[in-house]
Design a protein around this motif. Structure first.
Motif, PDB file in Angstrom:
ATOM      1  N   SER A   1      44.135  47.090  39.881  1.00  0.00           N
ATOM      2  CA  SER A   1      44.825  45.843  40.267  1.00  0.00           C
ATOM      3  C   SER A   1      43.820  44.666  39.446  1.00  0.00           C
ATOM      4  O   SER A   1      42.631  44.819  39.270  1.00  0.00           O
TER       5      SER A   1
ATOM      6  N   GLU B   1      50.112  39.557  31.870  1.00  0.00           N
ATOM      7  CA  GLU B   1      50.008  38.386  32.266  1.00  0.00           C
ATOM      8  C   GLU B   1      50.575  37.620  31.335  1.00  0.00           C
ATOM      9  O   GLU B   1      50.307  37.821  30.068  1.00  0.00           O
TER      10      GLU B   1
ATOM     11  N   TYR C   1      41.184  35.583  39.831  1.00  0.00           N
ATOM     12  CA  TYR C   1      42.054  36.729  40.419  1.00  0.00           C
ATOM     13  C   TYR C   1      43.388  36.882  40.279  1.00  0.00           C
ATOM     14  O   TYR C   1      43.958  38.035  40.743  1.00  0.00           O
ATOM     15  N   LYS C   2      43.998  35.894  40.165  1.00  0.00           N
ATOM     16  CA  LYS C   2      45.529  35.824  39.972  1.00  0.00           C
ATOM     17  C   LYS C   2      45.864  35.729  38.466  1.00  0.00           C
ATOM     18  O   LYS C   2      47.151  35.509  38.416  1.00  0.00           O
ATOM     19  N   GLY C   3      45.025  35.590  37.406  1.00  0.00           N
ATOM     20  CA  GLY C   3      45.116  35.897  36.284  1.00  0.00           C
ATOM     21  C   GLY C   3      45.478  34.637  35.453  1.00  0.00           C
ATOM     22  O   GLY C   3      45.131  33.323  35.937  1.00  0.00           O
TER      23      GLY C   3
ATOM     24  N   VAL D   1      46.981  31.186  36.673  1.00  0.00           N
ATOM     25  CA  VAL D   1      46.274  30.069  37.596  1.00  0.00           C
ATOM     26  C   VAL D   1      45.240  29.457  36.627  1.00  0.00           C
ATOM     27  O   VAL D   1      44.932  28.442  36.487  1.00  0.00           O
TER      28      VAL D   1
ATOM     29  N   THR E   1      38.795  41.924  38.864  1.00  0.00           N
ATOM     30  CA  THR E   1      37.995  40.830  38.671  1.00  0.00           C
ATOM     31  C   THR E   1      36.903  40.662  39.808  1.00  0.00           C
ATOM     32  O   THR E   1      35.793  40.431  39.286  1.00  0.00           O
TER      33      THR E   1
ATOM     34  N   ALA F   1      42.942  41.740  40.973  1.00  0.00           N
ATOM     35  CA  ALA F   1      42.177  41.375  41.828  1.00  0.00           C
ATOM     36  C   ALA F   1      40.797  42.233  42.122  1.00  0.00           C
ATOM     37  O   ALA F   1      39.701  41.534  42.192  1.00  0.00           O
TER      38      ALA F   1
ATOM     39  N   HIS G   1      37.130  36.627  32.227  1.00  0.00           N
ATOM     40  CA  HIS G   1      38.532  37.289  32.140  1.00  0.00           C
ATOM     41  C   HIS G   1      38.819  37.840  30.882  1.00  0.00           C
ATOM     42  O   HIS G   1      39.345  39.008  31.056  1.00  0.00           O
TER      43      HIS G   1
END
Lengths: 504, 35
Positions: free
Chosen positions: A360, A7, A173-175, A178, A365, A362, A346
Protein backbone atom coordinates in the motif's frame (compact mmCIF):
# COMPACT_ATOMS: atom_id res chain seq x y z
CA UNK A 1 -5.18 -3.28 -15.29
CA UNK A 2 -2.14 -1.84 -13.56
CA UNK A 3 -2.52 1.52 -15.31
CA UNK A 4 -5.88 2.08 -13.65
CA UNK A 5 -4.29 2.26 -10.22
CA UNK A 6 -1.27 4.38 -11.18
CA UNK A 7 -1.03 7.61 -9.25
CA UNK A 8 -1.93 10.63 -11.38
CA UNK A 9 -1.34 14.38 -11.26
CA UNK A 10 -4.72 16.01 -10.95
CA UNK A 11 -3.90 18.70 -13.54
CA UNK A 12 -1.12 20.21 -15.61
CA UNK A 13 -0.68 22.96 -13.05
CA UNK A 14 -0.09 20.53 -10.18
CA UNK A 15 2.46 18.56 -12.20
CA UNK A 16 4.28 21.74 -13.16
CA UNK A 17 4.44 22.96 -9.59
CA UNK A 18 5.60 19.54 -8.35
CA UNK A 19 8.33 19.38 -11.02
CA UNK A 20 9.41 22.99 -10.47
CA UNK A 21 9.33 22.46 -6.70
CA UNK A 22 11.55 19.40 -6.99
CA UNK A 23 14.03 21.30 -9.14
CA UNK A 24 14.13 24.48 -7.07
CA UNK A 25 15.98 23.73 -3.88
CA UNK A 26 18.61 25.05 -1.52
CA UNK A 27 21.26 25.09 -4.26
CA UNK A 28 19.34 27.76 -6.17
CA UNK A 29 19.99 30.16 -3.30
CA UNK A 30 23.23 28.99 -1.78
CA UNK A 31 25.23 27.57 -4.69
CA UNK A 32 24.23 29.35 -7.89
CA UNK A 33 24.94 32.98 -6.84
CA UNK A 34 28.35 32.03 -5.46
CA UNK A 35 29.30 30.20 -8.66
CA UNK A 36 28.36 33.27 -10.69
CA UNK A 37 30.54 35.49 -8.48
CA UNK A 38 33.44 33.02 -8.55
CA UNK A 39 33.37 32.34 -12.30
CA UNK A 40 33.26 35.58 -14.20
CA UNK A 41 29.94 37.07 -13.00
CA UNK A 42 27.70 37.67 -15.99
CA UNK A 43 29.94 35.50 -18.20
CA UNK A 44 29.01 32.54 -16.00
CA UNK A 45 25.35 33.13 -16.81
CA UNK A 46 26.13 32.54 -20.50
CA UNK A 47 27.86 29.21 -19.81
CA UNK A 48 25.05 28.27 -17.42
CA UNK A 49 22.27 28.92 -19.95
CA UNK A 50 24.20 26.93 -22.57
CA UNK A 51 24.45 24.11 -20.02
CA UNK A 52 20.69 24.25 -19.49
CA UNK A 53 20.01 23.90 -23.23
CA UNK A 54 22.54 21.22 -24.17
CA UNK A 55 22.63 19.20 -20.94
CA UNK A 56 19.80 19.94 -18.52
CA UNK A 57 16.74 20.07 -20.74
CA UNK A 58 17.59 16.98 -22.88
CA UNK A 59 18.33 14.96 -19.73
CA UNK A 60 15.15 16.13 -17.98
CA UNK A 61 13.11 15.32 -21.08
CA UNK A 62 14.63 11.83 -21.17
CA UNK A 63 13.77 11.04 -17.56
CA UNK A 64 10.24 12.46 -17.56
CA UNK A 65 9.57 11.05 -21.04
CA UNK A 66 10.79 7.53 -20.19
CA UNK A 67 8.70 7.51 -17.03
CA UNK A 68 5.62 8.62 -18.93
CA UNK A 69 6.23 6.13 -21.75
CA UNK A 70 6.65 3.05 -19.54
CA UNK A 71 4.43 4.31 -16.70
CA UNK A 72 7.02 3.14 -14.18
CA UNK A 73 9.69 4.50 -11.86
CA UNK A 74 13.40 4.29 -12.70
CA UNK A 75 13.99 0.55 -12.02
CA UNK A 76 10.85 -0.40 -13.94
CA UNK A 77 11.92 1.76 -16.89
CA UNK A 78 15.34 0.12 -17.11
CA UNK A 79 13.87 -3.33 -16.54
CA UNK A 80 11.55 -2.66 -19.49
CA UNK A 81 14.55 -1.79 -21.66
CA UNK A 82 16.20 -5.05 -20.61
CA UNK A 83 16.15 -6.97 -17.34
CA UNK A 84 19.95 -6.78 -17.18
CA UNK A 85 19.71 -2.99 -16.85
CA UNK A 86 17.36 -2.89 -13.87
CA UNK A 87 20.24 -2.19 -11.46
CA UNK A 88 20.76 1.10 -13.30
CA UNK A 89 17.33 2.15 -12.09
CA UNK A 90 18.02 1.08 -8.51
CA UNK A 91 21.33 2.88 -8.14
CA UNK A 92 19.77 6.36 -8.37
CA UNK A 93 17.07 5.15 -5.95
CA UNK A 94 19.83 4.67 -3.36
CA UNK A 95 21.25 8.05 -4.38
CA UNK A 96 17.84 9.63 -3.74
CA UNK A 97 17.46 7.86 -0.40
CA UNK A 98 20.86 8.96 0.88
CA UNK A 99 20.34 12.53 -0.30
CA UNK A 100 16.92 12.88 1.33
CA UNK A 101 18.30 11.39 4.56
CA UNK A 102 20.74 14.27 5.01
CA UNK A 103 18.73 16.89 3.11
CA UNK A 104 16.00 16.53 5.75
CA UNK A 105 18.61 17.37 8.40
CA UNK A 106 19.54 20.59 6.57
CA UNK A 107 15.83 21.44 6.42
CA UNK A 108 15.71 20.77 10.17
CA UNK A 109 18.58 23.24 10.70
CA UNK A 110 16.66 25.82 8.64
CA UNK A 111 13.65 25.30 10.86
CA UNK A 112 15.80 25.75 13.98
CA UNK A 113 17.18 28.98 12.53
CA UNK A 114 13.68 30.22 11.68
CA UNK A 115 12.75 29.84 15.37
CA UNK A 116 16.09 31.31 16.49
CA UNK A 117 15.51 34.33 14.26
CA UNK A 118 12.32 35.27 16.14
CA UNK A 119 14.47 36.37 19.09
CA UNK A 120 17.60 36.98 16.95
CA UNK A 121 19.34 34.38 19.09
CA UNK A 122 22.68 34.91 17.34
CA UNK A 123 22.57 38.61 18.28
CA UNK A 124 22.48 41.95 16.54
CA UNK A 125 25.14 44.52 15.78
CA UNK A 126 28.72 44.38 14.60
CA UNK A 127 30.02 42.18 17.40
CA UNK A 128 27.36 39.51 16.83
CA UNK A 129 27.86 39.66 13.05
CA UNK A 130 31.49 38.61 13.39
CA UNK A 131 30.71 35.48 15.42
CA UNK A 132 27.78 33.93 13.53
CA UNK A 133 30.11 31.07 12.62
CA UNK A 134 30.45 30.24 16.30
CA UNK A 135 26.68 30.26 16.69
CA UNK A 136 26.26 27.77 13.84
CA UNK A 137 29.14 25.42 14.53
CA UNK A 138 29.19 25.54 18.33
CA UNK A 139 25.62 26.22 19.38
CA UNK A 140 23.49 24.73 16.59
CA UNK A 141 25.72 21.84 15.47
CA UNK A 142 27.87 21.48 18.62
CA UNK A 143 30.44 20.28 16.12
CA UNK A 144 32.96 17.66 17.21
CA UNK A 145 36.65 17.62 16.24
CA UNK A 146 36.24 15.28 13.25
CA UNK A 147 34.24 12.43 11.68
CA UNK A 148 35.86 9.86 13.95
CA UNK A 149 34.23 11.55 16.94
CA UNK A 150 30.52 11.12 16.25
CA UNK A 151 29.47 12.32 19.70
CA UNK A 152 25.97 12.56 21.11
CA UNK A 153 22.77 13.41 19.29
CA UNK A 154 21.96 17.13 19.19
CA UNK A 155 18.41 16.87 20.48
CA UNK A 156 16.88 20.11 19.13
CA UNK A 157 17.98 19.07 15.63
CA UNK A 158 16.66 15.55 16.27
CA UNK A 159 13.29 17.02 17.25
CA UNK A 160 13.11 19.22 14.16
CA UNK A 161 14.13 16.28 12.00
CA UNK A 162 11.17 14.33 13.39
CA UNK A 163 8.89 17.28 12.56
CA UNK A 164 10.23 17.38 8.98
CA UNK A 165 9.66 13.65 8.40
CA UNK A 166 6.17 13.74 9.93
CA UNK A 167 5.31 16.66 7.63
CA UNK A 168 6.69 14.76 4.66
CA UNK A 169 4.71 11.63 5.53
CA UNK A 170 1.47 13.63 5.76
CA UNK A 171 2.17 15.19 2.35
CA UNK A 172 3.19 11.95 0.63
CA UNK A 173 1.01 9.13 1.94
CA UNK A 174 -1.87 9.87 -0.41
CA UNK A 175 0.37 10.13 -3.44
CA UNK A 176 0.74 12.46 -6.41
CA UNK A 177 -2.73 13.98 -6.12
CA UNK A 178 -1.97 15.59 -2.76
CA UNK A 179 1.74 16.17 -3.51
CA UNK A 180 0.84 18.29 -6.54
CA UNK A 181 -1.60 20.40 -4.55
CA UNK A 182 0.88 20.93 -1.70
CA UNK A 183 3.62 21.82 -4.21
CA UNK A 184 1.54 24.78 -5.42
CA UNK A 185 2.06 26.28 -1.95
CA UNK A 186 5.64 25.10 -1.33
CA UNK A 187 6.71 26.76 -4.58
CA UNK A 188 4.59 29.91 -4.37
CA UNK A 189 5.47 30.76 -0.75
CA UNK A 190 9.27 30.87 -1.31
CA UNK A 191 8.74 32.83 -4.54
CA UNK A 192 6.79 35.45 -2.56
CA UNK A 193 9.42 35.46 0.19
CA UNK A 194 12.19 35.86 -2.40
CA UNK A 195 10.42 38.91 -3.81
CA UNK A 196 10.28 40.40 -0.30
CA UNK A 197 13.96 39.55 0.30
CA UNK A 198 15.02 41.12 -3.00
CA UNK A 199 13.13 44.31 -2.17
CA UNK A 200 14.63 44.26 1.32
CA UNK A 201 18.13 43.67 -0.06
CA UNK A 202 17.87 46.41 -2.69
CA UNK A 203 16.77 48.89 -0.04
CA UNK A 204 20.05 48.42 1.87
CA UNK A 205 23.16 50.55 1.34
CA UNK A 206 25.85 48.78 -0.70
CA UNK A 207 23.35 46.65 -2.62
CA UNK A 208 24.49 47.94 -6.03
CA UNK A 209 28.10 47.02 -5.25
CA UNK A 210 27.01 43.50 -4.41
CA UNK A 211 25.09 43.20 -7.67
CA UNK A 212 28.16 44.31 -9.59
CA UNK A 213 30.03 41.31 -8.17
CA UNK A 214 27.14 39.09 -9.25
CA UNK A 215 26.50 40.39 -12.77
CA UNK A 216 29.50 42.27 -14.19
CA UNK A 217 30.91 39.97 -16.86
CA UNK A 218 34.52 38.88 -17.12
CA UNK A 219 34.44 37.37 -20.60
CA UNK A 220 37.94 35.91 -20.34
CA UNK A 221 36.55 33.43 -17.80
CA UNK A 222 34.76 31.65 -20.67
CA UNK A 223 38.15 30.40 -21.85
CA UNK A 224 38.81 28.50 -18.61
CA UNK A 225 37.71 24.98 -17.66
CA UNK A 226 36.51 26.19 -14.27
CA UNK A 227 33.56 28.16 -15.62
CA UNK A 228 32.30 25.23 -17.72
CA UNK A 229 32.72 22.85 -14.82
CA UNK A 230 30.81 25.25 -12.56
CA UNK A 231 28.04 25.83 -15.11
CA UNK A 232 27.56 22.19 -16.12
CA UNK A 233 27.74 20.95 -12.53
CA UNK A 234 25.17 23.51 -11.41
CA UNK A 235 22.82 22.43 -14.21
CA UNK A 236 23.38 18.74 -13.40
CA UNK A 237 22.62 19.26 -9.71
CA UNK A 238 19.79 21.78 -9.93
CA UNK A 239 17.16 20.05 -12.04
CA UNK A 240 16.73 17.02 -9.75
CA UNK A 241 17.68 14.63 -12.53
CA UNK A 242 19.88 11.59 -11.83
CA UNK A 243 17.96 10.91 -8.61
CA UNK A 244 15.35 8.49 -9.96
CA UNK A 245 12.46 10.74 -8.99
CA UNK A 246 11.83 12.36 -12.36
CA UNK A 247 11.08 8.95 -13.94
CA UNK A 248 8.35 8.43 -11.34
CA UNK A 249 7.04 12.00 -11.63
CA UNK A 250 6.86 11.41 -15.40
CA UNK A 251 5.06 8.11 -14.84
CA UNK A 252 2.28 9.94 -12.98
CA UNK A 253 1.54 11.96 -16.16
CA UNK A 254 -1.49 10.71 -18.08
CA UNK A 255 -0.73 9.02 -21.41
CA UNK A 256 -2.11 11.82 -23.60
CA UNK A 257 -0.64 14.77 -21.75
CA UNK A 258 2.19 17.07 -22.81
CA UNK A 259 5.80 16.32 -21.92
CA UNK A 260 8.21 18.59 -23.83
CA UNK A 261 6.61 21.94 -23.07
CA UNK A 262 6.37 21.08 -19.38
CA UNK A 263 10.06 20.19 -19.41
CA UNK A 264 10.89 23.57 -20.95
CA UNK A 265 8.74 25.44 -18.45
CA UNK A 266 10.29 23.51 -15.54
CA UNK A 267 13.84 24.20 -16.71
CA UNK A 268 13.27 27.89 -17.40
CA UNK A 269 11.35 28.42 -14.14
CA UNK A 270 14.13 26.75 -12.18
CA UNK A 271 16.89 28.83 -13.73
CA UNK A 272 14.85 32.01 -13.52
CA UNK A 273 14.42 31.36 -9.79
CA UNK A 274 18.20 30.94 -9.41
CA UNK A 275 18.80 34.15 -11.33
CA UNK A 276 16.29 36.01 -9.15
CA UNK A 277 17.72 34.51 -5.92
CA UNK A 278 21.06 36.02 -6.85
CA UNK A 279 19.57 39.48 -6.35
CA UNK A 280 18.40 38.62 -2.82
CA UNK A 281 21.79 37.16 -1.93
CA UNK A 282 24.13 39.69 -3.54
CA UNK A 283 22.24 42.83 -2.59
CA UNK A 284 22.45 41.63 1.03
CA UNK A 285 26.11 40.62 0.72
CA UNK A 286 26.88 44.05 -0.78
CA UNK A 287 25.36 45.58 2.33
CA UNK A 288 27.40 43.27 4.59
CA UNK A 289 30.64 44.10 2.77
CA UNK A 290 30.00 47.79 3.25
CA UNK A 291 28.81 47.49 6.86
CA UNK A 292 31.79 45.43 8.01
CA UNK A 293 34.29 46.83 5.49
CA UNK A 294 34.90 43.32 4.23
CA UNK A 295 36.47 42.43 0.89
CA UNK A 296 34.25 40.29 -1.35
CA UNK A 297 36.51 37.27 -0.94
CA UNK A 298 35.68 37.17 2.78
CA UNK A 299 32.00 37.97 2.50
CA UNK A 300 30.96 35.67 -0.32
CA UNK A 301 30.56 31.99 0.43
CA UNK A 302 28.49 29.12 -0.85
CA UNK A 303 26.55 26.30 0.77
CA UNK A 304 26.09 26.07 4.51
CA UNK A 305 28.52 28.94 5.06
CA UNK A 306 26.34 31.34 3.08
CA UNK A 307 23.02 30.23 4.55
CA UNK A 308 23.95 29.74 8.18
CA UNK A 309 26.94 32.05 8.74
CA UNK A 310 27.17 34.90 6.22
CA UNK A 311 23.46 35.64 5.71
CA UNK A 312 22.75 35.67 9.47
CA UNK A 313 25.70 38.08 9.85
CA UNK A 314 24.08 40.40 7.31
CA UNK A 315 20.76 40.10 9.13
CA UNK A 316 22.52 41.06 12.39
CA UNK A 317 23.75 44.26 10.78
CA UNK A 318 20.43 45.35 9.30
CA UNK A 319 19.15 48.60 10.76
CA UNK A 320 15.53 47.41 11.01
CA UNK A 321 13.36 44.29 10.72
CA UNK A 322 16.22 41.89 11.50
CA UNK A 323 14.01 39.23 13.03
CA UNK A 324 11.41 39.41 10.27
CA UNK A 325 14.07 39.15 7.56
CA UNK A 326 15.66 36.21 9.36
CA UNK A 327 12.39 34.33 9.80
CA UNK A 328 11.46 34.89 6.15
CA UNK A 329 14.88 33.80 4.85
CA UNK A 330 14.94 30.55 6.82
CA UNK A 331 11.30 29.78 6.08
CA UNK A 332 12.19 30.27 2.42
CA UNK A 333 14.98 27.69 2.79
CA UNK A 334 12.57 25.37 4.62
CA UNK A 335 9.98 25.44 1.84
CA UNK A 336 12.58 25.27 -0.93
CA UNK A 337 14.03 22.18 0.69
CA UNK A 338 10.74 20.55 1.59
CA UNK A 339 9.37 19.98 -1.92
CA UNK A 340 12.75 18.70 -3.12
CA UNK A 341 12.76 16.32 -0.15
CA UNK A 342 9.33 14.86 -0.78
CA UNK A 343 10.22 14.54 -4.45
CA UNK A 344 13.27 12.45 -3.48
CA UNK A 345 11.39 10.36 -0.95
CA UNK A 346 8.28 9.75 -3.02
CA UNK A 347 9.39 9.81 -6.65
CA UNK A 348 12.90 8.62 -5.91
CA UNK A 349 12.21 5.86 -3.40
CA UNK A 350 8.57 5.06 -2.60
CA UNK A 351 7.29 4.79 -6.17
CA UNK A 352 10.09 2.45 -7.35
CA UNK A 353 9.65 0.27 -4.25
CA UNK A 354 5.91 -0.05 -4.88
CA UNK A 355 6.52 -0.84 -8.55
CA UNK A 356 8.81 -3.67 -7.51
CA UNK A 357 7.28 -5.02 -4.35
CA UNK A 358 3.66 -3.85 -4.42
CA UNK A 359 2.27 -2.83 -1.04
CA UNK A 360 0.00 0.00 0.00
CA UNK A 361 1.05 3.58 -0.61
CA UNK A 362 0.59 4.57 3.04
CA UNK A 363 2.64 1.65 4.42
CA UNK A 364 5.47 2.02 1.91
CA UNK A 365 5.57 5.78 2.53
CA UNK A 366 5.72 5.18 6.29
CA UNK A 367 8.54 2.66 5.86
CA UNK A 368 10.55 5.08 3.70
CA UNK A 369 10.00 7.94 6.16
CA UNK A 370 11.05 5.84 9.16
CA UNK A 371 14.14 4.56 7.32
CA UNK A 372 15.08 8.07 6.19
CA UNK A 373 14.60 9.39 9.71
CA UNK A 374 16.72 6.62 11.24
CA UNK A 375 19.59 7.19 8.81
CA UNK A 376 19.21 10.95 9.32
CA UNK A 377 19.72 10.58 13.08
CA UNK A 378 23.39 9.90 12.33
CA UNK A 379 23.65 13.37 10.79
CA UNK A 380 22.12 14.99 13.88
CA UNK A 381 25.09 13.92 16.00
CA UNK A 382 27.91 16.30 16.85
CA UNK A 383 30.07 14.76 14.14
CA UNK A 384 27.15 14.50 11.71
CA UNK A 385 28.25 17.42 9.51
CA UNK A 386 31.43 15.60 8.45
CA UNK A 387 29.49 12.49 7.49
CA UNK A 388 26.86 14.59 5.76
CA UNK A 389 29.66 16.06 3.66
CA UNK A 390 30.99 12.63 2.67
CA UNK A 391 27.54 11.20 1.92
CA UNK A 392 26.82 14.30 -0.15
CA UNK A 393 30.01 13.76 -2.14
CA UNK A 394 29.19 10.08 -2.70
CA UNK A 395 25.49 10.42 -3.54
CA UNK A 396 24.82 13.91 -4.91
CA UNK A 397 28.11 14.19 -6.79
CA UNK A 398 29.47 10.81 -7.88
CA UNK A 399 26.24 8.82 -7.69
CA UNK A 400 24.23 11.37 -9.61
CA UNK A 401 26.86 11.95 -12.30
CA UNK A 402 27.76 8.31 -12.85
CA UNK A 403 24.19 7.01 -12.97
CA UNK A 404 23.16 9.95 -15.14
CA UNK A 405 25.96 9.41 -17.67
CA UNK A 406 25.47 5.63 -17.82
CA UNK A 407 21.67 6.02 -18.13
CA UNK A 408 22.08 8.32 -21.12
CA UNK A 409 24.59 5.94 -22.73
CA UNK A 410 22.30 2.92 -22.22
CA UNK A 411 19.19 4.69 -23.51
CA UNK A 412 21.10 6.38 -26.33
CA UNK A 413 23.18 3.46 -27.59
CA UNK A 414 21.60 0.23 -26.27
CA UNK A 415 17.95 1.17 -26.80
CA UNK A 416 16.16 3.26 -29.41
CA UNK A 417 15.86 6.89 -28.28
CA UNK A 418 13.85 7.56 -31.46
CA UNK A 419 10.98 5.59 -29.88
CA UNK A 420 10.91 8.01 -26.97
CA UNK A 421 11.08 11.00 -29.30
CA UNK A 422 8.12 9.69 -31.30
CA UNK A 423 6.21 8.94 -28.09
CA UNK A 424 6.78 12.44 -26.70
CA UNK A 425 5.98 14.12 -30.03
CA UNK A 426 2.62 12.31 -30.27
CA UNK A 427 1.14 14.29 -27.38
CA UNK A 428 3.38 17.28 -26.76
CA UNK A 429 2.82 20.93 -27.56
CA UNK A 430 6.37 21.35 -28.85
CA UNK A 431 7.89 18.70 -31.16
CA UNK A 432 11.48 17.69 -30.56
CA UNK A 433 13.88 16.96 -33.40
CA UNK A 434 16.64 14.46 -34.09
CA UNK A 435 19.12 16.77 -32.35
CA UNK A 436 17.74 15.61 -29.00
CA UNK A 437 18.86 12.02 -29.66
CA UNK A 438 22.45 13.18 -30.20
CA UNK A 439 22.33 15.25 -27.06
CA UNK A 440 21.45 12.08 -25.11
CA UNK A 441 23.95 9.93 -26.99
CA UNK A 442 26.92 12.27 -26.81
CA UNK A 443 26.62 15.70 -25.27
CA UNK A 444 24.97 14.88 -21.94
CA UNK A 445 27.18 11.89 -21.06
CA UNK A 446 30.34 13.74 -22.14
CA UNK A 447 29.27 16.80 -20.12
CA UNK A 448 28.65 14.68 -17.03
CA UNK A 449 31.91 12.76 -17.41
CA UNK A 450 33.76 16.08 -17.73
CA UNK A 451 32.23 17.29 -14.45
CA UNK A 452 32.98 13.94 -12.81
CA UNK A 453 36.66 14.02 -13.75
CA UNK A 454 37.37 17.77 -13.55
CA UNK A 455 35.56 18.43 -10.29
CA UNK A 456 35.84 15.01 -8.67
CA UNK A 457 38.41 12.40 -9.58
CA UNK A 458 41.19 14.92 -10.24
CA UNK A 459 40.91 15.99 -6.58
CA UNK A 460 39.67 12.95 -4.68
CA UNK A 461 42.16 10.42 -6.05
CA UNK A 462 45.38 12.28 -5.18
CA UNK A 463 44.00 13.75 -1.93
CA UNK A 464 41.64 12.56 0.81
CA UNK A 465 38.21 14.12 0.33
CA UNK A 466 37.75 16.93 2.85
CA UNK A 467 41.05 15.96 4.48
CA UNK A 468 39.04 13.53 6.61
CA UNK A 469 40.71 10.64 8.46
CA UNK A 470 38.51 7.98 10.07
CA UNK A 471 40.64 5.25 11.58
CA UNK A 472 42.54 3.59 8.74
CA UNK A 473 40.23 5.12 6.10
CA UNK A 474 40.33 8.56 4.56
CA UNK A 475 37.46 10.68 3.23
CA UNK A 476 37.83 9.54 -0.39
CA UNK A 477 37.85 5.88 0.59
CA UNK A 478 34.64 6.34 2.59
CA UNK A 479 33.08 7.91 -0.52
CA UNK A 480 34.13 4.94 -2.70
CA UNK A 481 32.77 2.50 -0.09
CA UNK A 482 29.37 4.26 -0.01
CA UNK A 483 29.24 4.14 -3.81
CA UNK A 484 30.32 0.49 -3.91
CA UNK A 485 27.77 -0.63 -1.33
CA UNK A 486 24.90 1.12 -3.11
CA UNK A 487 25.98 -0.40 -6.43
CA UNK A 488 26.04 -3.92 -4.95
CA UNK A 489 22.64 -3.37 -3.33
CA UNK A 490 21.30 -2.27 -6.73
CA UNK A 491 22.27 -5.63 -8.23
CA UNK A 492 20.74 -7.41 -5.23
CA UNK A 493 17.42 -5.65 -5.80
CA UNK A 494 17.59 -6.49 -9.50
CA UNK A 495 17.61 -10.18 -8.52
CA UNK A 496 14.64 -9.85 -6.18
CA UNK A 497 11.32 -11.18 -7.43
CA UNK A 498 8.99 -8.51 -8.81
CA UNK A 499 5.64 -8.56 -7.05
CA UNK A 500 4.42 -5.12 -8.05
CA UNK A 501 3.92 -3.69 -11.52
CA UNK A 502 7.51 -2.79 -12.31
CA UNK A 503 8.59 -5.87 -14.27
CA UNK A 504 8.39 -6.41 -17.97
CA UNK B 1 25.42 49.42 -10.98
CA UNK B 2 28.05 49.11 -13.68
CA UNK B 3 26.93 49.14 -17.34
CA UNK B 4 28.09 45.54 -17.87
CA UNK B 5 25.99 44.37 -14.94
CA UNK B 6 22.93 46.26 -16.18
CA UNK B 7 23.41 44.76 -19.66
CA UNK B 8 23.49 41.21 -18.27
CA UNK B 9 20.46 41.95 -16.12
CA UNK B 10 18.45 43.10 -19.15
CA UNK B 11 19.61 40.22 -21.36
CA UNK B 12 18.69 37.54 -18.85
CA UNK B 13 15.36 39.07 -17.93
CA UNK B 14 14.57 38.95 -21.66
CA UNK B 15 15.81 35.35 -21.98
CA UNK B 16 13.75 34.06 -19.07
CA UNK B 17 10.74 36.26 -19.70
CA UNK B 18 10.78 35.50 -23.41
CA UNK B 19 11.44 31.79 -22.88
CA UNK B 20 8.59 31.32 -20.44
CA UNK B 21 6.25 33.49 -22.53
CA UNK B 22 7.05 31.32 -25.57
CA UNK B 23 6.29 28.13 -23.64
CA UNK B 24 2.94 29.42 -22.44
CA UNK B 25 1.92 30.50 -25.95
CA UNK B 26 2.62 26.93 -27.14
CA UNK B 27 0.15 25.33 -24.73
CA UNK B 28 -2.52 23.66 -26.80
CA UNK B 29 -5.89 22.31 -25.80
CA UNK B 30 -5.14 18.79 -27.04
CA UNK B 31 -3.14 17.85 -23.97
CA UNK B 32 -5.27 15.48 -21.82
CA UNK B 33 -4.42 15.27 -18.12
CA UNK B 34 -6.85 12.43 -17.37
CA UNK B 35 -6.76 8.90 -18.78
Amino acid sequence: MAEETRERWSSRVTFLFAAIGSAIGLGNIWRFPYLAYDNGGGAFLVAWIIGLIVLGLPWLLMEIGMGRMFQKGAPGVFSSIGKKWEWLGWWPVFVAFLIVSYYAVIIAWSLRYAFSAISMAWGTGKEAATVTGDFFFQKILQLSSGPAELGTIVWPTFLMLAVVWIAMFLIMYKGAGVIGKVAVYTVTIPWIILIVLVIRGLSLPGAADGLNYYLSPDWSALLTGDIWFAAFSQIAFTLSVGMAGMYAYGSFIARKADVSNNVLITGFANNATSFFSGFAVFSTLGFLMQALSLPAAEAVESGLGLAFVIYPAAISMMPTANALTGVLFFLCLFFLGLDSAFFLAHGGVTAPLRDKFGGSLAKTTAAVCVAGFLVGIGFTTRGGLYWLDMFDRAAAFYGLLITGAVSCIVIGWFWEPGRLRDHVNETSDIKIGLWWEWMIKLVVPLGLIFVLIYGGLMHDIPEAYGGYEIGFLNGSQVVWIILGVTLVLSFVLQQARTRGRGGK
Amino acid sequence: MEPGAIFMLVVFVLIFGGGLAFCFTQIKGGSKWED
